[in-house]
Design a protein around this motif. Structure first.
Motif, short mmCIF file in Angstrom:
data_model
loop_
_atom_site.label_atom_id
_atom_site.label_comp_id
_atom_site.label_asym_id
_atom_site.label_seq_id
_atom_site.Cartn_x
_atom_site.Cartn_y
_atom_site.Cartn_z
N GLN A 43 0.85 -1.19 0.00
CA GLN A 43 0.00 0.00 0.00
C GLN A 43 0.89 1.24 0.00
OE1 GLN A 43 -3.37 0.22 0.27
NE2 GLN A 43 -4.01 -1.80 1.00
N ILE A 293 -4.93 6.38 -6.50
CA ILE A 293 -5.28 4.96 -6.44
C ILE A 293 -6.63 4.70 -7.12
CG2 ILE A 293 -5.96 3.16 -4.79
CD1 ILE A 293 -3.43 4.22 -3.24
N PRO A 294 -7.65 5.55 -6.90
CA PRO A 294 -8.89 5.29 -7.63
C PRO A 294 -8.69 5.24 -9.15
CG PRO A 294 -9.34 6.78 -5.83
CD PRO A 294 -7.84 6.59 -5.86
N TRP A 319 -11.17 10.86 -8.39
CA TRP A 319 -11.15 11.33 -7.00
C TRP A 319 -9.90 10.83 -6.30
CZ3 TRP A 319 -11.54 8.83 -2.16
CH2 TRP A 319 -11.78 7.45 -2.21
N TRP A 321 -7.88 10.90 -2.02
CA TRP A 321 -8.00 11.34 -0.63
C TRP A 321 -6.61 11.60 -0.07
CZ3 TRP A 321 -7.72 6.17 -1.75
CH2 TRP A 321 -6.88 5.39 -0.95
N ASP A 323 -4.73 12.25 4.10
CA ASP A 323 -4.91 12.39 5.55
C ASP A 323 -3.84 13.30 6.08
OD1 ASP A 323 -7.11 10.53 6.05
OD2 ASP A 323 -5.71 9.01 5.36
N ASN A 328 -9.30 14.44 7.21
CA ASN A 328 -9.39 13.54 6.07
C ASN A 328 -9.92 14.35 4.89
OD1 ASN A 328 -11.60 11.54 4.54
ND2 ASN A 328 -9.55 10.70 4.78
N LYS A 330 -10.99 14.68 0.95
CA LYS A 330 -11.45 13.92 -0.21
C LYS A 330 -11.80 14.90 -1.31
CE LYS A 330 -13.98 10.50 2.48
NZ LYS A 330 -12.96 9.57 2.89
N PRO A 371 -17.59 13.47 4.89
CA PRO A 371 -17.82 12.34 3.99
C PRO A 371 -19.19 12.36 3.32
CG PRO A 371 -17.79 11.61 6.29
CD PRO A 371 -17.31 13.03 6.28
N ALA A 372 -20.20 12.83 4.02
CA ALA A 372 -21.54 12.83 3.40
C ALA A 372 -21.60 13.84 2.25
CB ALA A 372 -22.61 13.14 4.45
N PHE A 374 -19.09 14.76 0.48
CA PHE A 374 -18.26 14.20 -0.58
C PHE A 374 -19.04 13.18 -1.40
CE2 PHE A 374 -15.62 10.69 -2.05
CZ PHE A 374 -14.80 11.36 -2.93
#
Lengths: 405, 82
Positions: A43, A293-294, A319, A321, A323, A328, A330, A371-372, A374
């Protein structure tokens, strides 16, 4: 062609994902995965986010995976040339391997500075597991870290090193952080956040040399004559696609291997995926380098479908992300000048989103601890949903309620 | 999530490696298993709010940590994980 022999060069996220996906899709031919490194494919995100702790070494798949899935993983093997006419690659040491399909997933390398002193001990880059181990080891004895480059890698390292008690200075050449990749309001809030972590941020800082003492870095010299003392320097000034093998074999390259349709190179039997590519992006003209990565996973899926002759996957909104300490981030869509920018934030909360929209349609979101927002925005971007811009700036209303009838 | 990735099962992409960032490991968790796991965090709830094919028992499988004494779990993978 389900018996076709697929040779994948590069065992990063893209190459390793593709090997697994081919077996998931029922491919029964030989799969060979070449990786230059000796470690199990790993990773990459934790390398710049978690190097301070003991939790940054994560294999993408356990060793048994490759055995059970009949994937011939060849660690430590370097591919030296491609012969598209013969459908053959050559390896260090003279061995040659034939293929039916070749997939280049050679990734990118950290860009190096060429200023005097750039090769001094303690001037580090960060791209590989080895780099992260080196950074971690050297940070243990360091007091002052200078980070050249205020992009995502630089800021992730700044946040993680700051937590370790190291004094951190970020030197950015442009007039603001994240200049090439983020909007102004987003960058301004991130700058404020990093300053609140006691990171010193210097913009308009053109590095002209690294000063050495006994062969080891002791400071960074700037074009305006300033000298900033440090005992460790990290250079995070972008990545360069590793397209040399492809270019030498005559494949079309333009700062990255050019792919279309959607992952095929200019040779019909050769695909390219991941950070090495210049790829099409739905809704945008030309080819783009998406280092994420996406994107690597999406391209692995696309190449898998092309090799197996199955239906291509639905195109995705780009997209990624990041950290940074307790934030976080995004980001979805492509941030570019032009669209209207609306900030959605509550004064008392560290979470916020910057929404980019044009003609009542979202084009991008940059979100922090939201997150919501996003997920809702990514869906709006994907579907071209018309939105009511009045709701975007109102954090009391969920973003998903912005869908216009 | 780890179990699925290790066994190369389709449907759980888990591209963020289990850091509750990507929402590509969405599963439905049977009611009888819910008590063996922690409640979803705000982060997980936020991601699930707008994930495709969300249901009341949706979870991100990277957040379902198997502990000692957990007799096992059965989840259903929706058709839409990336």
């Amino acid at each position: 062609m389900s018996r076709a022999k697929v040779v994948i060069v590069g065992a990063g996220h893209a190459g390793t994902a593709l090997a697994g996906l081919l077996r998931q899709g029922g491919h029964r031919g030989e799969i060979v995965l070449f990786g230059e490194e000796h470690d199990l494919p790993y990773q990459r995100p934790p390398l710049s986010k978690k190097f301070g702790g003991d939790d940054f070494e994560h294999a993408l798949r356990p060793a048994e995976f490759f055995v059970e899935q009949a994937i011939t993983w060849c660690p430590g093997d370097r591919v030296t040339s491609l012969d598209p006419a013969r459908k053959r690659i050559a390896l260090d040491g003279g061995r040659a391997v034939d293929y039916d399909f070749l997939v280049l997933a050679t990734g990118a390398r950290a860009r190096r500075l060429t200023v005097p002193g750039a090769r001094a001990e303690g001037v580090l880059g960060l791209r590989t597991l080895g780099d992260a181990r080196r950074l971690r080891a050297m940070l243990a004895g360091a007091r002052k870290l200078a980070i050249v480059g205020g992009g995502y890698i630089g800021l992730e390292v700044a946040a993680a090193a700051g937590v370790m008690g190291v004094e951190v200075t970020v030197l950015e050449r442009e007039s603001r952080l994240l200049a090439r990749v983020a909007s102004k309001p987003f960058a301004a809030r991130m700058t404020e956040y990093h300053r609140s972590l006691n990171t010193t941020i210097v913009t308009g800082a053109q590095v002209v040399r690294f000063h050495e003492r006994d062969g080891r870095v002791a400071g960074v010299g700037l074009a305006d004559g300033q000298l900033l003392g440090c005992d460790l320097a990290l250079v995070g000034v972008g990545a360069v696609p590793r397209d040399e093998l492809a270019a030498a074999a005559g494949l079309t390259c333009d700062n990255g291997i050019v792919v279309g349709d959607p992952t095929r190179t200019s040779d019909a039997s050769i695909f390219a995926i991941g950070d090495v590519t210049r790829r099409p992006v739905p809704g945008l003209a030309g080819g783009h380098r998406l280092e994420s990565i996406p994107s690597a996973t999406e391209q692995a899926r696309q190449a898998c479908a092309a090799i197996l002759g199955t239906a291509p996957p639905r195109p995705e909104v780009p997209w990624f992300w990041s950290d940074q300490h307790e934030l976080n981030l995004k980001i979805a869509g492509v941030v570019r000048p032009g669209p209207v920018v609306t900030v959605r934030a509550r004064p008392s909360s560290p979470s916020f989103s910057v929404l980019h929209h044009e003609n009542n349609m979202l084009t991008a979101i940059e979100s922090v601890n939201a997150p919501a927002d996003f997920m809702a925005a990514r869906k709006f971007i994907a579907t071209g949903q018309r939105i009511d811009p009045a709701i975007l700036a109102d954090p009391e209303k969920p973003l998903r309620a912005a869908a216009a009838a | 999530m780890d179990g699925s990735v290790r066994s190369n099962l389709a449907g759980i992409v888990a591209e963020c490696g289990g850091s509750c960032s990507c929402a590509t490991c969405h599963v439905y968790l049977g009611e009888e298993y819910a008590r063996h796991f922690d409640e979803p965090s705000d982060e997980e709830r936020g991601l699930l709010e707008c994930v495709d094919q969300v249901r009341p028992n949706s979870r991100l499988s990277c957040q379902l940590v198997m502990r000692d004494g957990n007799p096992g779990v059965r989840v259903i993978v929706p058709g839409a994980n990336g």
